[in-house]
Design a protein around this motif. Structure first.
Motif, short mmCIF file in Angstrom:
data_model
loop_
_atom_site.label_atom_id
_atom_site.label_comp_id
_atom_site.label_asym_id
_atom_site.label_seq_id
_atom_site.Cartn_x
_atom_site.Cartn_y
_atom_site.Cartn_z
N THR A 57 4.18 -1.32 3.50
CA THR A 57 4.33 -0.87 4.88
C THR A 57 3.12 -1.22 5.75
N ARG A 58 1.91 -1.14 5.19
CA ARG A 58 0.72 -1.36 6.02
C ARG A 58 0.18 -2.77 5.94
N LEU A 76 -7.84 -0.25 4.78
CA LEU A 76 -7.56 -1.68 4.66
C LEU A 76 -6.10 -1.95 5.03
N PRO A 77 -5.81 -3.10 5.67
CA PRO A 77 -4.44 -3.38 6.12
C PRO A 77 -3.57 -3.93 5.00
N ASP A 99 2.77 7.67 8.24
CA ASP A 99 2.69 7.42 9.67
C ASP A 99 3.13 5.98 9.98
N ALA A 100 2.62 5.03 9.20
CA ALA A 100 2.99 3.62 9.41
C ALA A 100 4.49 3.43 9.19
N VAL A 153 -1.84 9.33 1.99
CA VAL A 153 -0.37 9.40 2.09
C VAL A 153 0.04 9.57 3.56
N GLU A 154 -0.72 10.37 4.28
CA GLU A 154 -0.42 10.61 5.69
C GLU A 154 -0.44 9.28 6.48
#
Ligand code: NAD
Length: 417
Positions: free
Chosen positions: A66-67, A101-102, A408-409, A403-404
């Motif tokens: 996801t991120r 980190l992305p 969120d992402a 986890v948040e």
């Protein structure tokens, strides 16, 4: 892995359940976060040096995307199975999110005892494994790195195999490469340096400094050896170390540079002249200021956690403390700096390596190390602040914060279609 440990993946899911209780997300969101996004199981047929054929088994699990691209090491070890790889992949997702980190999280592995194979055989295994997982890896998809039983040479073979398939050199396919092939200065010692930064931060909080404190380090591989080396340089007394073959003890502190020479010559810590032999498990319950488990998961469990005398544990390894041991440590007031924070230096500098490779512009060591330190200390502050505010352990705080961010992402991206 300890016989006390049922399943690292069950432990990872229990940690996620804890986070659900605090964050209050739905059961469907729990399912989405607990299950891996993609799992690939592969067979690895290859030729032994004597001409015979053998088939090994391997995995690549992408827990969350996801991120950003998935990120995580590749392990060559006899204990590798889908359960272990799933847990390690989930912890990578939280680790990357915690330190900003992305990336998503992934992990891979081959069930093998690397010590039983020649370099040439390991090269063939690595190349065949790489070609089997090739459809799901890539600099924008999933970026492997070293872990237990793999090293810079393994990454060089992965980079070369992937590049041969593409027809051009792709340095961004993996991190932890040799510096001469686009690796980053500081990557080799980054996990260990990060662990030491966390040891210093935990000691400072307890009103102590590194000078003269006693450390016991389990595992003398890439992470454990580096921790012993850097902590020794910074004035700590390394009283005990161990590897898979056994342990060593010297209450006055082991001469680490001399031990490193011995390990380079013999491949083991045992039979070193400057220390007494020690049972590997005994190391975990010694009366020391700081314990650094830096070998494998599940070594601290209900069978030994109550006997641990170190007031501070800094987790160099992934998942060394199981859920039962975590509870015992909380009751006994032992501070545990959790793996996803303590050993995040490796993936942080992997990220810097990936960024430098994409820019074709390489940073001096001072920049790598100062940016790593700044990022880890910012996470240390975040985790401690949250733990105090909510009166939870550092592990719960770190997991909840991570986890948040993933949740969120996920919410921002929404569900496709
Ligand atoms: P490694 O293969 O270089 O070294 C592992 C060491 O542990 C070896 O000395 C081995 O003999 C020892 N060992 C294995 N089982 C043991 C046991 N039961 N008791 C005592 N010693 C034992 O692996 P590494 O890269 O140093 O990884 C160690 C841990 O750190 C793993 O949990 C890994 O996932 C984690 N980690 C590694 C990195 C990295 O950059 N290499 C980054 C983050 C986390």
């Amino acid at each position: 892995m300890s016989e006390h440990r049922a399943s690292p993946y069950e432990d990872a899911k229990k940690q996620l359940k804890e986070a659900q209780k605090i964050l209050g997300f739905t059961d469907a969101e729990y399912e989405m976060l607990a299950a891996a996004r993609r799992e690939l199981s592969v067979s690895i047929p290859f030729r032994r040096d004597d001409g015979s054929e053998e088939v090994l088994h391997g995995y690549r699990v992408q827990h969350n995307l996801t991120r950003g691209p998935a990120k995580g090491g590749i392990r060559f070890d006899t204990h590798v199975d889908i359960d272990e790889v799933r847990a390690l992949a989930m912890w990578m997702t939280w680790k990357c999110a915690l330190v900003g980190l992305p990336y998503g999280g992934a992990k891979g592995g081959v069930t093998i005892d690397p010590s039983k194979y020649s370099q040439a055989e390991l090269e063939r295994v690595t190349r065949r494994y790489t070609s089997e997982i090739l459809p799901i890896i890539g600099p924008e998809q999933d970026v492997p790195a070293p872990d237990v039983g793999t090293n810079e040479q393994t990454m060089a073979w992965i980079m070369d195999t992937y590049s041969q398939f593409k027809g051009y050199t792709v340095p961004g396919i993996c991190t932890g490469k040799p510096v001469s092939l686009g690796g980053s200065l500081g990557r080799a010692q980054s996990t260990s340096l990060g662990v030491v930064i966390m040891v210093e931060a935990a000691l400072k909080q307890a009103g102590q400094s590194m000078e003269g404190v006693s450390l016991a380090v389990q595992g003398f591989g890439k992470v454990g050896r580096g921790v012993a080396h850097i902590a020794h340089e910074r004035g700590a007394k390394i009283v005990a170390v161990s590897d898979i073959f056994g342990g060593l003890y010297n209450e006055d502190g082991i001469d680490i540079p001399a031990l490193e020479k011995h390990v380079d010559n013999t491949g083991k810590v045992v039979e070193f002249d400057g220390a007494e032999p020690l049972d590997g498990d005994e190391l975990l319950t010694l009366d020391v200021d700081v314990l650094v488990p830096a070998a494998v998961e599940g070594v601290l469990h209900k069978g030994n956690a109550g006997k641990v005398r170190a007031p501070i544990i800094v987790e160099g390894a992934n998942g060394p403390t199981d859920g039962d041991a975590d509870k015992i440590f909380e009751e006994n007031g032992v501070t545990v700096v959790p793996d996803i924070l303590a050993n995040s230096g490796g993936v942080i500098v992997s990220y810097y390596e990936w960024v430098q490779g994409r820019d074709n512009f390489f940073w001096p060591l001072e920049r790598v190390e100062s940016e790593q330190r700044e990022r880890m200390m910012a996470s240390w502050e975040d985790v401690n602040r949250y733990a105090k505010e909510k009166d939870v352990t550092l592990r719960v705080a770190a997991t909840v914060l991570a986890v948040e961010r993933v949740l969120d992402a996920h919410k921002l991206r929404g569900l496709y279609p």
